[in-house]
Design an enzyme around this catalytic site. Structure first.
Site, PDB file in Angstrom:
ATOM      1  N   CYS A   9       0.840  -1.195   0.000  1.00  0.00           N
ATOM      2  CA  CYS A   9       0.000   0.000   0.000  1.00  0.00           C
ATOM      3  C   CYS A   9       0.883   1.256   0.000  1.00  0.00           C
ATOM      4  O   CYS A   9       1.650   1.450  -0.926  1.00  0.00           O
ATOM      5  CB  CYS A   9      -0.992  -0.021   1.160  1.00  0.00           C
ATOM      6  SG  CYS A   9      -2.348   1.164   0.951  1.00  0.00           S
ATOM      7  N   HIS A  50      -4.011  -4.371  -0.417  1.00  0.00           N
ATOM      8  CA  HIS A  50      -3.678  -5.012   0.856  1.00  0.00           C
ATOM      9  C   HIS A  50      -3.789  -6.528   0.710  1.00  0.00           C
ATOM     10  O   HIS A  50      -4.911  -7.061   0.756  1.00  0.00           O
ATOM     11  CB  HIS A  50      -4.630  -4.535   1.955  1.00  0.00           C
ATOM     12  CG  HIS A  50      -4.361  -3.152   2.427  1.00  0.00           C
ATOM     13  ND1 HIS A  50      -3.440  -2.860   3.414  1.00  0.00           N
ATOM     14  CD2 HIS A  50      -4.885  -1.976   2.045  1.00  0.00           C
ATOM     15  CE1 HIS A  50      -3.417  -1.560   3.626  1.00  0.00           C
ATOM     16  NE2 HIS A  50      -4.276  -0.992   2.802  1.00  0.00           N
ATOM     17  N   GLU A  83      -3.084  -8.760   2.834  1.00  0.00           N
ATOM     18  CA  GLU A  83      -3.556  -9.330   4.104  1.00  0.00           C
ATOM     19  C   GLU A  83      -5.068  -9.193   4.255  1.00  0.00           C
ATOM     20  O   GLU A  83      -5.668  -9.810   5.146  1.00  0.00           O
ATOM     21  CB  GLU A  83      -2.825  -8.690   5.286  1.00  0.00           C
ATOM     22  CG  GLU A  83      -3.287  -7.306   5.695  1.00  0.00           C
ATOM     23  CD  GLU A  83      -2.768  -6.184   4.807  1.00  0.00           C
ATOM     24  OE1 GLU A  83      -2.982  -5.019   5.167  1.00  0.00           O
ATOM     25  OE2 GLU A  83      -2.150  -6.462   3.754  1.00  0.00           O
TER      26      GLU A  83
END
EC number: 4.3.2.10
Length: 202
Positions: free
Chosen positions: A79, A181, A183
């Site tokens: 990011c 992202h 995750e």
């Protein structure tokens, strides 16, 4: 050991948990010695580019990150962390970045009347063959960002369309970046992190 660079402007805990899921232990650290000894580095980031660069400088981490990369340590920026890899950003004026990948960070064009930030799921189009992006064509990942990277195509592994071509995954030798992202991107995100894990282990 994989080191997640800690400079109080990133989602370090969720990234650490994601790497745990794929069997990669991590250390969250702001110590130069840990960065220089790491087998792999992750540079997270949430917020504004100038503040993030200021935080890295205040903690004395710019030099160690550049030295580790120069010594061949794989690095993944995520990011805002991806944007920091480039030469400079025009967010709140012009601010120099780490200069690890040629390019600049720009605001989305106002004339496109896009909703900013670009937030939500968007598909990836693979633009250059690489083991990291094998199998992710047309897969969806989760973005949250108000600025995007403008860089030569030779550094772009995959991109997404949001009025402009948004580089989603970039690479310069052993320096990688993901604008979204991973995750927060489910199994696709974990697969991409596993790909970086393989780079580090190699």
């Amino acid at each position: 050991m994989m080191v997640i660079v800690d400079y109080d402007t990133g989602n370090t805990r969720s990234l650490s948990m994601a790497f745990e899921k794929i069997g990669m232990p991590t250390l969250i650290s702001d110590q130069a010695s840990d960065i220089l000894q790491a087998k792999g580095l992750v540079l997270p980031g949430v917020g504004a580019f100038p503040k993030a660069m200021e935080a890295l400088k205040e903690r004395g981490l710019v030099g160690p990150i550049r030295e580790a990369v120069a010594n061949g340590t794989p690095l993944l920026g995520i990011c805002l962390g991806m944007q920091l890899l480039f030469d400079y950003s025009l967010e709140y004026g012009e601010t120099a970045g780490l200069g690890l990948i040629p390019g600049k960070v720009l605001p989305f064009p106002r004339e496109l009347a896009l909703r900013i930030p670009h937030m939500g799921w968007n598909s990836l189009q693979v633009t250059r063959a690489d083991s990291l992006v094998a199998g992710v064509e047309d897969e969806f990942v989760y973005y949250v960002h108000s600025y995007y990277v403008d860089c030569p195509n030779e550094y772009v592994l995959s991109s997404s369309d949001y009025g402009v071509n948004v580089p989603g995954i970039v690479k310069n030798n052993h320096v990688y970046g993901m604008q979204f992202h991973p995750e927060k991107s489910g199994e696709v995100g974990l697969a991409l992190l596993s790909g970086f894990k393989k780079v580090v282990e190699a």
